[in-house]
Design a protein around this motif. Structure first.
Motif, PDB file in Angstrom:
ATOM      1  N   VAL A  17     -22.305  27.180 -20.734  1.00 48.53           N
ATOM      2  CA  VAL A  17     -22.623  27.774 -19.425  1.00 48.53           C
ATOM      3  C   VAL A  17     -22.932  29.256 -19.669  1.00 48.53           C
ATOM      4  O   VAL A  17     -22.786  29.744 -20.787  1.00 48.53           O
ATOM      5  CB  VAL A  17     -21.441  27.626 -18.421  1.00 48.53           C
ATOM      6  CG1 VAL A  17     -21.090  26.150 -18.204  1.00 48.53           C
ATOM      7  CG2 VAL A  17     -20.198  28.395 -18.862  1.00 48.53           C
ATOM      8  N   SER A  24     -16.738  32.283 -18.322  1.00 50.81           N
ATOM      9  CA  SER A  24     -17.905  31.864 -17.557  1.00 50.81           C
ATOM     10  C   SER A  24     -18.276  32.949 -16.540  1.00 50.81           C
ATOM     11  O   SER A  24     -17.401  33.616 -15.986  1.00 50.81           O
ATOM     12  CB  SER A  24     -17.609  30.541 -16.854  1.00 50.81           C
ATOM     13  OG  SER A  24     -16.389  30.632 -16.153  1.00 50.81           O
ATOM     14  N   SER A  46     -18.920  26.856 -12.549  1.00 54.44           N
ATOM     15  CA  SER A  46     -19.503  27.702 -13.593  1.00 54.44           C
ATOM     16  C   SER A  46     -21.028  27.728 -13.469  1.00 54.44           C
ATOM     17  O   SER A  46     -21.633  26.774 -12.990  1.00 54.44           O
ATOM     18  CB  SER A  46     -19.113  27.168 -14.970  1.00 54.44           C
ATOM     19  OG  SER A  46     -17.734  27.311 -15.167  1.00 54.44           O
ATOM     20  N   THR A  79     -24.885  27.571 -14.583  1.00 53.60           N
ATOM     21  CA  THR A  79     -25.739  26.972 -15.609  1.00 53.60           C
ATOM     22  C   THR A  79     -27.166  27.518 -15.527  1.00 53.60           C
ATOM     23  O   THR A  79     -28.013  27.143 -16.320  1.00 53.60           O
ATOM     24  CB  THR A  79     -25.756  25.437 -15.456  1.00 53.60           C
ATOM     25  OG1 THR A  79     -26.115  25.111 -14.110  1.00 53.60           O
ATOM     26  CG2 THR A  79     -24.374  24.844 -15.742  1.00 53.60           C
ATOM     27  N   CYS A  87     -28.844  26.147 -19.104  1.00 58.45           N
ATOM     28  CA  CYS A  87     -27.968  25.857 -20.242  1.00 58.45           C
ATOM     29  C   CYS A  87     -28.083  24.379 -20.607  1.00 58.45           C
ATOM     30  O   CYS A  87     -28.111  23.524 -19.724  1.00 58.45           O
ATOM     31  CB  CYS A  87     -26.507  26.167 -19.899  1.00 58.45           C
ATOM     32  SG  CYS A  87     -26.226  27.885 -19.464  1.00 58.45           S
ATOM     33  N   GLY A  98     -24.118  22.408 -20.039  1.00 57.77           N
ATOM     34  CA  GLY A  98     -23.753  22.521 -18.633  1.00 57.77           C
ATOM     35  C   GLY A  98     -22.266  22.387 -18.336  1.00 57.77           C
ATOM     36  O   GLY A  98     -21.851  22.499 -17.190  1.00 57.77           O
ATOM     37  N   GLU A 129     -18.268  23.722 -19.864  1.00 60.71           N
ATOM     38  CA  GLU A 129     -17.644  24.684 -20.765  1.00 60.71           C
ATOM     39  C   GLU A 129     -17.219  24.018 -22.074  1.00 60.71           C
ATOM     40  O   GLU A 129     -17.006  22.808 -22.133  1.00 60.71           O
ATOM     41  CB  GLU A 129     -16.416  25.330 -20.113  1.00 60.71           C
ATOM     42  CG  GLU A 129     -16.679  26.009 -18.782  1.00 60.71           C
ATOM     43  CD  GLU A 129     -16.638  25.043 -17.613  1.00 60.71           C
ATOM     44  OE1 GLU A 129     -16.619  23.818 -17.836  1.00 60.71           O
ATOM     45  OE2 GLU A 129     -16.634  25.534 -16.476  1.00 60.71           O
ATOM     46  N   TYR A 134     -13.941  25.283 -10.322  1.00 55.31           N
ATOM     47  CA  TYR A 134     -15.192  24.519 -10.200  1.00 55.31           C
ATOM     48  C   TYR A 134     -15.422  23.985  -8.786  1.00 55.31           C
ATOM     49  O   TYR A 134     -16.181  23.048  -8.603  1.00 55.31           O
ATOM     50  CB  TYR A 134     -15.187  23.304 -11.159  1.00 55.31           C
ATOM     51  CG  TYR A 134     -14.515  23.507 -12.496  1.00 55.31           C
ATOM     52  CD1 TYR A 134     -15.063  24.397 -13.418  1.00 55.31           C
ATOM     53  CD2 TYR A 134     -13.362  22.826 -12.855  1.00 55.31           C
ATOM     54  CE1 TYR A 134     -14.469  24.584 -14.660  1.00 55.31           C
ATOM     55  CE2 TYR A 134     -12.771  23.005 -14.092  1.00 55.31           C
ATOM     56  CZ  TYR A 134     -13.327  23.886 -14.988  1.00 55.31           C
ATOM     57  OH  TYR A 134     -12.733  24.058 -16.199  1.00 55.31           O
ATOM     58  N   TYR A 165     -22.586  21.145 -12.149  1.00 56.78           N
ATOM     59  CA  TYR A 165     -22.273  22.416 -11.472  1.00 56.78           C
ATOM     60  C   TYR A 165     -23.382  22.860 -10.534  1.00 56.78           C
ATOM     61  O   TYR A 165     -23.117  23.429  -9.474  1.00 56.78           O
ATOM     62  CB  TYR A 165     -21.986  23.514 -12.494  1.00 56.78           C
ATOM     63  CG  TYR A 165     -20.677  23.313 -13.223  1.00 56.78           C
ATOM     64  CD1 TYR A 165     -19.553  22.822 -12.572  1.00 56.78           C
ATOM     65  CD2 TYR A 165     -20.560  23.624 -14.569  1.00 56.78           C
ATOM     66  CE1 TYR A 165     -18.355  22.649 -13.230  1.00 56.78           C
ATOM     67  CE2 TYR A 165     -19.358  23.461 -15.243  1.00 56.78           C
ATOM     68  CZ  TYR A 165     -18.254  22.967 -14.565  1.00 56.78           C
ATOM     69  OH  TYR A 165     -17.076  22.812 -15.230  1.00 56.78           O
TER      70      TYR A 165
END
Ligand code: AMP
Ligand code: MG
Length: 351
Positions: A38, A145, A153, A155, A177, A180, A182, A240, A308
């Motif tokens: 992320v 993050s 988080s 992305t 990312c 996606g 962590e 999250y 996310y």
């Protein structure tokens, strides 16, 4: 403060972006950057004021430690007081990549960076932009993050800007990312390695390299237990989470669809906005004002990569009730379910 946003394409690198970011980091400022997991919010890991700024910008509790990002193995000599044998094996196998290892910290790592702990979390990212930033800045980069604490988080650079615009010096926009979710966190300070956070690198992959690996009880607990003192302090915080109420429904394909459709109908009758998070294969089974395609069950990577972004979209659209299908819990699915259940505050309907 005005946040500078600069695009960076690692296939057509613009050195001026890295120079600007490096200058900020060396002066104790904050730069958000993409990694394969992320976006991270980076600061100089050896500068206690920079770490304090990271906590302030995110609104993060100060006992929730940061991960230090490195670009070469020599950094381990500087940052740790002892390199466990298994850390060498795992570094050889999985670095650069989405694996964070906990080791005993050396004296140069300030407690502001480790949330007061004697251990330090270290990762060598594989994303070429992250790598180039660490290498060219000459700084070990502490980076959690790049979201406001408690939110999903980021992305995409847009997610970082939503949360942190005006609170940090710079955002490097390197696109989406890859993974996606962590990084996997593994604690190597004891006799047996312990997974503190599941991720793309699975227990099975780690065991193949170093033998027995355990999973911390706080990861598998069905709900946060105030009596369990998680070793990754981050695990005790709600995470999250979208603002709407999220419920995961588990059972056969048909039963899940029937249950979710009836819940949506009931909530809509009360004027509430509802959304369903479904796999590509099952989209057509649902009736709701928003049906989000999270990816294909045959490619769990796609589900990890979209999770996310979808949770954030739920906030943008002011959704009151979100119902999600459940996923396998095997391999990468274990990490996906870990994040999904946390986002749901462990609200689950088992059919
Ligand atoms: P984030 O970068 O936002 O994904 O958060 C970093 C995660 O790493 C948090 O959940 C921390 O609790 C965990 N972590 C960082 N350092 C340590 C450490 N020394 N021991 C245990 N967990 C750590
Ligand atoms: Mg985080």
């Amino acid at each position: 403060m005005e946040t500078i946003i600069r695009k960076y394409d690692s296939e057509a690198p613009d050195a001026s972006v890295m120079e600007e970011a490096g200058k900020i980091l060396r002066a104790g400022g904050l730069v958000a950057f993409p990694t394969e997991t992320v976006y991270g919010l980076g600061g100089d890991a050896l500068n206690p004021q920079a770490s304090e700024k990271i906590y302030a910008a995110k609104g993060r509790p100060s006992d929730n430690p940061l991960i230090v990002h490195i670009a070469d193995l020599q950094a381990l000599q500087v940052l740790t007081s002892r390199i466990p044998d298994r850390a060498r094996v795992l570094a050889d196998r999985f670095w650069p990549g989405p694996l964070t290892m906990i080791m005993p910290k050396s004296d140069v790592v300030p407690r502001q960076t480790t949330g007061g702990l004697d251990t330090v979390a270290i990762r060598m990212p594989s994303d070429p932009t992250a790598y180039e930033l660490i290498r060219s800045s000459g700084v070990y980069i502490a980076a959690p993050s790049a979201n406001t604490s408690g939110r999903p988080s980021p992305t995409l650079a847009r997610h970082v800007a939503e949360d942190l615009s005006g609170r940090i010096d710079m955002i490097i926009d390197g696109g989406r990312c890859d993974i996606g979710l962590e990084s996997t966190i593994v604690d190597l300070t004891g006799d047996i390695p312990v997974i503190l956070r599941p991720g793309y690198i699975t227990k099975e992959m780690l065991e193949e390299a170093v033998g027995r690996v355990d999973i911390d009880r706080a990861v598998t607990a069905s709900r946060p237990d105030p009596n369990l003192r998680p070793k990754a302090p981050g695990m005790k915080y709600r995470h999250y989470a979208p603002r709407g109420s999220l419920t995961v429904v588990q059972g056969s394909r048909e039963a899940v669809a029937a249950k979710i459709n009836s819940l949506v109908k009931e909530k809509q009758a009360r004027g509430k906005r509802c959304a369903v998070i479904a796999s590509e294969e099952n989209m057509r089974l649902y009736q709701a004002e928003r049906i989000m395609d999270i990816g294909s069950r045959r490619h769990e990577e796609s589900i990890a990569a979209n999770l996310y972004d979808i949770l954030r979209e739920m906030d943008e659209e002011d959704i009151d009730f979100i119902y999600s299908e459940s996923f396998t819990g095997e391999g990468l699915g274990f990490a996906i379910m870990n994040r999904l259940l946390k986002a749901a505050g462990h609200q689950i309907i088992q059919l």
